[in-house]
Design an enzyme around this catalytic site. Sequence first.
Site, mmCIF file in Angstrom:
data_model
loop_
_atom_site.group_PDB
_atom_site.id
_atom_site.type_symbol
_atom_site.label_atom_id
_atom_site.label_comp_id
_atom_site.label_asym_id
_atom_site.label_seq_id
_atom_site.Cartn_x
_atom_site.Cartn_y
_atom_site.Cartn_z
ATOM 1 N N GLU A 240 2.656 9.317 14.577
ATOM 2 C CA GLU A 240 1.219 9.356 14.861
ATOM 3 C C GLU A 240 0.484 8.161 14.231
ATOM 4 O O GLU A 240 -0.291 7.468 14.897
ATOM 5 C CB GLU A 240 0.735 10.672 14.250
ATOM 6 C CG GLU A 240 -0.646 11.091 14.546
ATOM 7 C CD GLU A 240 -1.020 12.281 13.638
ATOM 8 O OE1 GLU A 240 -0.112 12.911 13.039
ATOM 9 O OE2 GLU A 240 -2.224 12.535 13.517
ATOM 10 N N GLY B 4 1.923 5.439 13.177
ATOM 11 C CA GLY B 4 2.526 4.250 13.776
ATOM 12 C C GLY B 4 1.753 3.796 15.021
ATOM 13 O O GLY B 4 1.497 2.607 15.231
ATOM 14 N N GLY C 72 6.540 5.628 8.193
ATOM 15 C CA GLY C 72 5.733 6.842 8.109
ATOM 16 C C GLY C 72 5.805 7.623 9.400
ATOM 17 O O GLY C 72 6.811 7.561 10.116
ATOM 18 N N SER C 73 4.726 8.311 9.721
ATOM 19 C CA SER C 73 4.752 9.194 10.894
ATOM 20 C C SER C 73 4.547 8.418 12.190
ATOM 21 O O SER C 73 3.922 7.352 12.211
ATOM 22 C CB SER C 73 3.669 10.255 10.754
ATOM 23 O OG SER C 73 2.396 9.636 10.713
ATOM 24 N N CYS D 226 13.401 10.848 6.964
ATOM 25 C CA CYS D 226 13.183 10.594 8.391
ATOM 26 C C CYS D 226 14.476 10.790 9.166
ATOM 27 O O CYS D 226 14.460 11.139 10.334
ATOM 28 C CB CYS D 226 12.637 9.196 8.585
ATOM 29 S SG CYS D 226 13.573 7.959 7.708
ATOM 30 N N GLU E 276 9.121 17.096 14.303
ATOM 31 C CA GLU E 276 9.648 16.767 12.982
ATOM 32 C C GLU E 276 8.947 17.630 11.934
ATOM 33 O O GLU E 276 7.735 17.569 11.771
ATOM 34 C CB GLU E 276 9.393 15.281 12.671
ATOM 35 C CG GLU E 276 10.001 14.879 11.342
ATOM 36 C CD GLU E 276 9.803 13.407 11.006
ATOM 37 O OE1 GLU E 276 8.678 12.911 11.164
ATOM 38 O OE2 GLU E 276 10.777 12.774 10.571
ATOM 39 N N GLU F 226 8.935 2.002 11.300
ATOM 40 C CA GLU F 226 10.044 2.936 11.115
ATOM 41 C C GLU F 226 9.415 4.313 11.012
ATOM 42 O O GLU F 226 8.720 4.608 10.045
ATOM 43 C CB GLU F 226 10.831 2.559 9.850
ATOM 44 C CG GLU F 226 12.230 3.131 9.861
ATOM 45 C CD GLU F 226 12.317 4.476 9.160
ATOM 46 O OE1 GLU F 226 12.233 5.498 9.883
ATOM 47 O OE2 GLU F 226 12.452 4.504 7.929
ATOM 48 N N LYS G 289 0.877 -1.187 0.000
ATOM 49 C CA LYS G 289 0.000 0.000 0.000
ATOM 50 C C LYS G 289 0.908 1.230 0.000
ATOM 51 O O LYS G 289 1.395 1.655 1.037
ATOM 52 C CB LYS G 289 -0.889 -0.012 1.252
ATOM 53 C CG LYS G 289 -2.207 0.723 1.135
ATOM 54 C CD LYS G 289 -2.118 2.186 0.762
ATOM 55 C CE LYS G 289 -1.927 3.118 1.939
ATOM 56 N NZ LYS G 289 -1.785 4.543 1.497
HETATM 57 P P1 NAP Z 1 1.682 9.121 7.226
HETATM 58 O O1 NAP Z 1 0.306 9.635 7.312
HETATM 59 O O2 NAP Z 1 2.270 8.430 8.380
HETATM 60 O O3 NAP Z 1 1.739 8.188 5.916
HETATM 61 C C1 NAP Z 1 2.544 7.045 5.766
HETATM 62 C C2 NAP Z 1 1.716 5.928 5.172
HETATM 63 O O4 NAP Z 1 0.708 5.514 6.093
HETATM 64 C C3 NAP Z 1 0.979 6.328 3.906
HETATM 65 O O5 NAP Z 1 0.961 5.238 3.015
HETATM 66 C C4 NAP Z 1 -0.398 6.610 4.429
HETATM 67 O O6 NAP Z 1 -1.391 6.527 3.460
HETATM 68 C C5 NAP Z 1 -0.560 5.540 5.468
HETATM 69 N N1 NAP Z 1 -1.598 5.786 6.478
HETATM 70 C C6 NAP Z 1 -2.084 6.964 6.920
HETATM 71 N N2 NAP Z 1 -3.014 6.763 7.856
HETATM 72 C C7 NAP Z 1 -3.149 5.434 8.009
HETATM 73 C C8 NAP Z 1 -3.963 4.612 8.835
HETATM 74 N N3 NAP Z 1 -4.841 5.124 9.698
HETATM 75 N N4 NAP Z 1 -3.818 3.266 8.739
HETATM 76 C C9 NAP Z 1 -2.950 2.734 7.885
HETATM 77 N N5 NAP Z 1 -2.155 3.464 7.088
HETATM 78 C C10 NAP Z 1 -2.245 4.799 7.143
HETATM 79 O O7 NAP Z 1 2.628 10.274 6.808
HETATM 80 P P2 NAP Z 1 2.209 11.581 5.995
HETATM 81 O O8 NAP Z 1 0.874 12.101 6.391
HETATM 82 O O9 NAP Z 1 2.414 11.284 4.592
HETATM 83 O O10 NAP Z 1 3.291 12.572 6.548
HETATM 84 C C11 NAP Z 1 3.124 13.188 7.813
HETATM 85 C C12 NAP Z 1 4.415 13.233 8.547
HETATM 86 O O11 NAP Z 1 4.918 11.912 8.752
HETATM 87 C C13 NAP Z 1 5.547 13.913 7.807
HETATM 88 O O12 NAP Z 1 5.461 15.277 7.854
HETATM 89 C C14 NAP Z 1 6.716 13.338 8.534
HETATM 90 O O13 NAP Z 1 6.906 14.004 9.753
HETATM 91 C C15 NAP Z 1 6.312 11.923 8.792
HETATM 92 N N6 NAP Z 1 6.840 10.987 7.787
HETATM 93 C C16 NAP Z 1 7.883 10.201 8.117
HETATM 94 C C17 NAP Z 1 8.401 9.333 7.178
HETATM 95 C C18 NAP Z 1 9.547 8.437 7.469
HETATM 96 O O14 NAP Z 1 10.256 8.060 6.544
HETATM 97 N N7 NAP Z 1 9.755 8.015 8.695
HETATM 98 C C19 NAP Z 1 7.860 9.272 5.907
HETATM 99 C C20 NAP Z 1 6.757 10.076 5.596
HETATM 100 C C21 NAP Z 1 6.261 10.927 6.559
HETATM 101 P P3 NAP Z 1 -1.817 7.806 2.600
HETATM 102 O O15 NAP Z 1 -0.621 8.649 2.363
HETATM 103 O O16 NAP Z 1 -2.298 7.202 1.370
HETATM 104 O O17 NAP Z 1 -2.877 8.484 3.382
#
Ligand code: NAP
Length: 499
Positions: free
Chosen positions: A250, A252, A247-248, A303, A403, A269, A194
């Site tokens: 939150e 996680g 991902g984030s 990240c 972050e 991660e 996904k």
């Molecule tokens: P995110 O919401 O954590 O997205 C990461 C992944 O999780 C995406 O595929 C997202 O899908 C999915 N996701 C979101 N809500 C979910 C849920 N309730 N259940 C299952 N999967 C879910 O990150 P973001 O909104 O793109 O970015 C927000 C912040 O996260 C960034 O500003 C940054 O601080 C952090 N981030 C960290 C990393 C890292 O490498 N550690 C990478 C990206 C972001 P959709 O995108 O399709 O909604």
Amino acid sequence: MTLKIPYEDQLHADTVAFLSAQPKQLLIGGRWTPSLSGKTFVTNEPSTGLPLAEVYEAQPEDVDLTVADARAAFEKWRKVTPYQRERLLHKLADLIEKHSQVLAEIETLDNGKPIGAALNIDVPSTVEMFRYYAGWPTKIEGGVKPVSIPNRLNYTLREPVGVVGTIIPWNFPLSMISWKLGPALAAGNCVILKPAEQTPLSAVYFCELAIQAGFPEGVISLLNGAGEVTGAALVAHPGVDKIAFTGSTEVGRLIMKAAAGNLKRVSLELGGKSPHIIFDDADLETAIPYAAGSIFGNAGQSCNAGSRLLVQRKVYEQVVEAVANSAMHIRVGVGMDVGTDMGPLTSLEHYQRVTRYIELGQQAGASVRFGAQRPSGVPQGGYFVSPTIFENTTDDMAVVREEIFGPVLVATVFDTLEEVAQRANNTPYGLAAGVWTRDISRAHQLAGMLAAGTVWVNCYYQFDPSSPFGGYKQSGFGRDMGHEALEQYLNTKSVWVGL
Ligand code: NAP
Ligand code: MG
């Protein structure tokens, strides 16, 4: 929907052909298919903000179908020999390498990053990761245990966990596929991917290559869609044995809760706010470009970005001046332009988030050493921000604690090793840290004191498929890369035999 392909005259014919065929479908049970509901979403091109492609959005009923197919496929896939798995992974790596240009162009158009970075970093590191894991299937072994019960033989078998769901972010879409699918497939699992809704496209092309490589039906499935819908349905599904997430922090946390239903395994991660520490005896000529590159590379959307720069008093002014000078020379522009060093941010939502942090920093009284304004000469409607450096911050400001995930650096001065260790660790995150010094005992001392999953001494941003990467504290748990990652996709079975 008919969409105009941006920068069409600069693209490889295969990229144009790929983008012309829309909406992009889901891959379920080895077949490309629309979502059952017919629902779609649109991904944008970040340098213009214009629509790039329409993509089918998987709903819970599509997730159900996919999981059922993946479970059926697993029963066959688990009988495929380790040698055959190696051959498939090598073939996949070869195909990715062969289609580097097209994959890089797709990544640049969807994510915004400079084409040079996509071509020289994202795609080759993906190839390398698959080749590394291609070497593993024939080396995964159990052992015979020296049990003390007479007339009993005990040995262990290493078995795949089953069906793995993986949810990845938008900052390095293709590399993240390799970080998760490399070890998961090497260990013999079926995988449901996904991607992030902001960057769904390279995964589609990748899956086309996986089919060409000969992976059996249902071993790799692709469900594009929204996190709260598609992602959440995958995480909650009782037919999924493990979730591998990047991902984030939150999200996680949400995933851990949702995974409790069938107690599926989880590896996370998550975010970071990594300290980059420069002592006054450091080789500054080398350290300074790393300090700049660690936060401005990929427009800070990493990240492990070195987002907090801590410099010892004697060299503080010299270092910050030089980093600001590097920032001034960064060419911010369109990813498809070969002269671009830093592209736009990946999405409008993220652009708004980063620019809000820049405002917050100023409101809180931090001084702007560089940036904090929209760069000039970039297309209207694109998600561009300047590299930005804040000074005179306090450790409790939002720009220091949270972050930002953009090209925003906070620079502060420190005096002693104890002080810098304490301040570096004064964060809920613990993903990475950098240390620059010529004093080897200080370097090793600090490497031991820092609460971070990776410490780089006299370097930064080094990744290799053999070296594990992951978090301490709220940066998550579990590891990507190395044999450590492989372990997370394997079960251990203990077999007793009465002799
Ligand atoms: P995110 O919401 O954590 O997205 C990461 C992944 O999780 C995406 O595929 C997202 O899908 C999915 N996701 C979101 N809500 C979910 C849920 N309730 N259940 C299952 N999967 C879910 O990150 P973001 O909104 O793109 O970015 C927000 C912040 O996260 C960034 O500003 C940054 O601080 C952090 N981030 C960290 C990393 C890292 O490498 N550690 C990478 C990206 C972001 P959709 O995108 O399709 O909604
Ligand atoms: Mg996009």
